[in-house]
Scaffold this motif. Structure first.
Motif, PDB file in Angstrom:
ATOM      1  N   UNK A 117       0.831  -1.215   0.000  1.00  0.00           N
ATOM      2  CA  UNK A 117       0.000   0.000   0.000  1.00  0.00           C
ATOM      3  C   UNK A 117       0.859   1.256   0.000  1.00  0.00           C
ATOM      4  N   UNK A 118       1.925   1.274   0.793  1.00  0.00           N
ATOM      5  CA  UNK A 118       2.801   2.437   0.880  1.00  0.00           C
ATOM      6  C   UNK A 118       3.781   2.507  -0.286  1.00  0.00           C
ATOM      7  N   UNK A 119       3.926   1.416  -1.029  1.00  0.00           N
ATOM      8  CA  UNK A 119       4.873   1.389  -2.135  1.00  0.00           C
ATOM      9  C   UNK A 119       6.311   1.300  -1.688  1.00  0.00           C
ATOM     10  N   UNK A 120       6.556   0.628  -0.560  1.00  0.00           N
ATOM     11  CA  UNK A 120       7.920   0.528  -0.041  1.00  0.00           C
ATOM     12  C   UNK A 120       8.814  -0.255  -0.997  1.00  0.00           C
ATOM     13  N   UNK A 121      10.056   0.128  -1.024  1.00  0.00           N
ATOM     14  CA  UNK A 121      11.054  -0.600  -1.807  1.00  0.00           C
ATOM     15  C   UNK A 121      11.624  -1.754  -0.993  1.00  0.00           C
ATOM     16  N   UNK A 122      11.924  -1.467   0.289  1.00  0.00           N
ATOM     17  CA  UNK A 122      12.559  -2.469   1.148  1.00  0.00           C
ATOM     18  C   UNK A 122      12.346  -2.088   2.599  1.00  0.00           C
ATOM     19  N   UNK A 123      12.167  -3.090   3.449  1.00  0.00           N
ATOM     20  CA  UNK A 123      12.016  -2.875   4.885  1.00  0.00           C
ATOM     21  C   UNK A 123      13.089  -3.683   5.604  1.00  0.00           C
ATOM     22  N   UNK A 124      13.844  -3.011   6.459  1.00  0.00           N
ATOM     23  CA  UNK A 124      14.910  -3.670   7.219  1.00  0.00           C
ATOM     24  C   UNK A 124      14.707  -3.358   8.694  1.00  0.00           C
ATOM     25  N   UNK A 125      14.742  -4.365   9.534  1.00  0.00           N
ATOM     26  CA  UNK A 125      14.714  -4.119  10.974  1.00  0.00           C
ATOM     27  C   UNK A 125      15.824  -4.922  11.630  1.00  0.00           C
ATOM     28  N   UNK A 126      16.364  -4.377  12.706  1.00  0.00           N
ATOM     29  CA  UNK A 126      17.424  -5.062  13.448  1.00  0.00           C
ATOM     30  C   UNK A 126      17.044  -5.128  14.917  1.00  0.00           C
ATOM     31  N   UNK A 127      17.480  -6.181  15.569  1.00  0.00           N
ATOM     32  CA  UNK A 127      17.178  -6.340  16.991  1.00  0.00           C
ATOM     33  C   UNK A 127      18.457  -6.545  17.775  1.00  0.00           C
ATOM     34  N   UNK A 128      18.402  -6.178  19.054  1.00  0.00           N
ATOM     35  CA  UNK A 128      19.526  -6.387  19.949  1.00  0.00           C
ATOM     36  C   UNK A 128      19.640  -7.862  20.343  1.00  0.00           C
TER      37      UNK A 128
END
Length: 374
Positions: free
Chosen positions: A66-77
């Motif tokens: 819906x937002x048209x994102x190219x890429x989503x990256x998340x990092x965790x401790x």
């Protein structure tokens, strides 16, 4: 009044607060209302995040197409890097993954990536397509590998540890990224933060302007104060003075503040404090005291001292910020420095703007922003 939950968290480095979905949604919607394409073709990095606990990854994964994102990256401790490591229990999501490693899961952070690839084969892009692997380090946002991810990203959105707010903001701005992060309202007064606000490099987000907010906390978090509760086995606390800090434009920044004249405020303002102290000139600043944002007079052209929460309503096309009456900042427009000859508490007086009472006593006022109408 001090926020006991926040103070407790700082002392114990127990500030791993998980933002509620509704608070993320309201803020992101405000950016979208102003610019419907704000996230289109963007790579968004969510540092200090864990999809199994936090809602940030879940939210952007749900709206990826819906937002048209190219890429989503998340990092965790890594669990070992915080106070909850000793209580860490891997989830079924993690254990059932072919590359699960018990030792790595405790000692290393993780990276989660969602791209324009239907990995699950269900014909859509969502959290089922999220891929993960272990980081080499513990997931600290200041590490070289997470910094490389920052450099790849266009935008950073997170609720990082409040105790590391200064470091997180500096790290984001070093990368020259668009961002939206949660912090405490008192960060406005930090010597590293205020100049950025004064010069309109950053500003407050529109969706949180008063009151407190509820955050989920890890199961091991001690609940021993008012405003804390357990729902369906999940722990929640309330934290006062929370704000979004951002450099993403939104409509509220361009809405003029509706004002009354000084005379009308003195007559009709609902708070008696306006009639008691408003519009008195400070003893040590060339400015007048305005105790409430809605008491700013429309017909005064000089410098005014207003509460720091004025920034909730700040329109840079209507006002300019000249300084702050805070001991750590060099941006105050001070006209006097007190000595022991003036008062025994002259050190305290020099840290704030002061008013002189009818009896001649000098009374320090809580931190004020110094502003002027354009």
């Amino acid at each position: 009044m001090p926020n006991r939950n926040l103070i407790q968290a700082r002392k114990a480095r127990q500030d791993e607060f998980y933002t509620q979905w509704v608070d993320i949604e309201r803020e992101m919607n405000a950016y979208l209302e102003y610019n419907p394409n704000v996230f289109r073709d963007q790579t968004i990095l969510l540092p200090c995040d864990d999809p199994e606990w936090s809602n940030f990854t879940k939210y952007f994964a749900l709206h990826f197409t819906e937002f048209g994102l190219k890429k989503l990256i998340s990092t965790s401790y890594a669990p070992k890097s915080n106070n909850y490591g000793e209580y860490y229990q891997p989830t079924l999501f993690e254990i059932n993954c072919p590359h699960y490693d018990e030792d790595k899961s405790f000692r290393q952070g993780r990276i989660f990536v969602l791209e324009r690839k239907d990995m699950s084969g269900d014909g859509r892009i969502n959290i089922e397509d999220l891929q993960w692997e272990y980081l080499n380090g513990d997931g600290d946002f200041r590490s070289e590998e997470v910094t490389r991810l920052r450099n790849e990203a266009d935008m950073i959105v997170t609720n990082g540890p409040f105790s590391l707010f200064r470091a997180l903001l500096e790290w984001i701005l070093e990368g020259e990224k668009k961002f939206s992060v949660i912090g405490n309202v008192n960060a406005i007064t930090y010597k590293e933060v205020f100049p950025l606000l004064m010069n309109n490099h950053i500003w407050l987000g529109p969706s949180i302007t008063s009151g407190d907010r509820e955050f989920r906390v890890p199961d091991s978090y001690p609940l021993n104060a008012a405003g804390q509760r357990i729902v369906d086995g999940k722990k929640y606390i309330r934290v006062k003075g929370v704000r979004w800090f951002t450099n993403i434009d939104h409509g509220r920044r361009h809405e003029p503040l509706q004002l009354m004249t000084m005379e009308d405020n003195l007559k009709y303002h609902r708070n008696d404090k306006v009639r008691e102290v408003a519009y008195q000139k400070y003893d040590n600043y060339d400015a007048i005291e305005v105790p409430f944002t809605d008491a700013i007079p429309s017909d005064y052209k000089g410098v005014m001292g207003v509460p720091i929460t004025f920034l909730d309503k700040y329109n840079p096309e209507q006002f300019r910020i000249l300084g702050i009456t805070d001991r750590h900042n060099k941006h105050g427009i001070k006209t006097k420095v007190y000595t022991n000859d003036d008062a025994l508490n002259h050190g305290d007086l020099n840290r704030r703007a002061t008013l002189r009472t009818a009896s001649g006593e000098l009374k320090p006022i809580y931190t004020r922003l110094l502003i002027q109408k354009i």
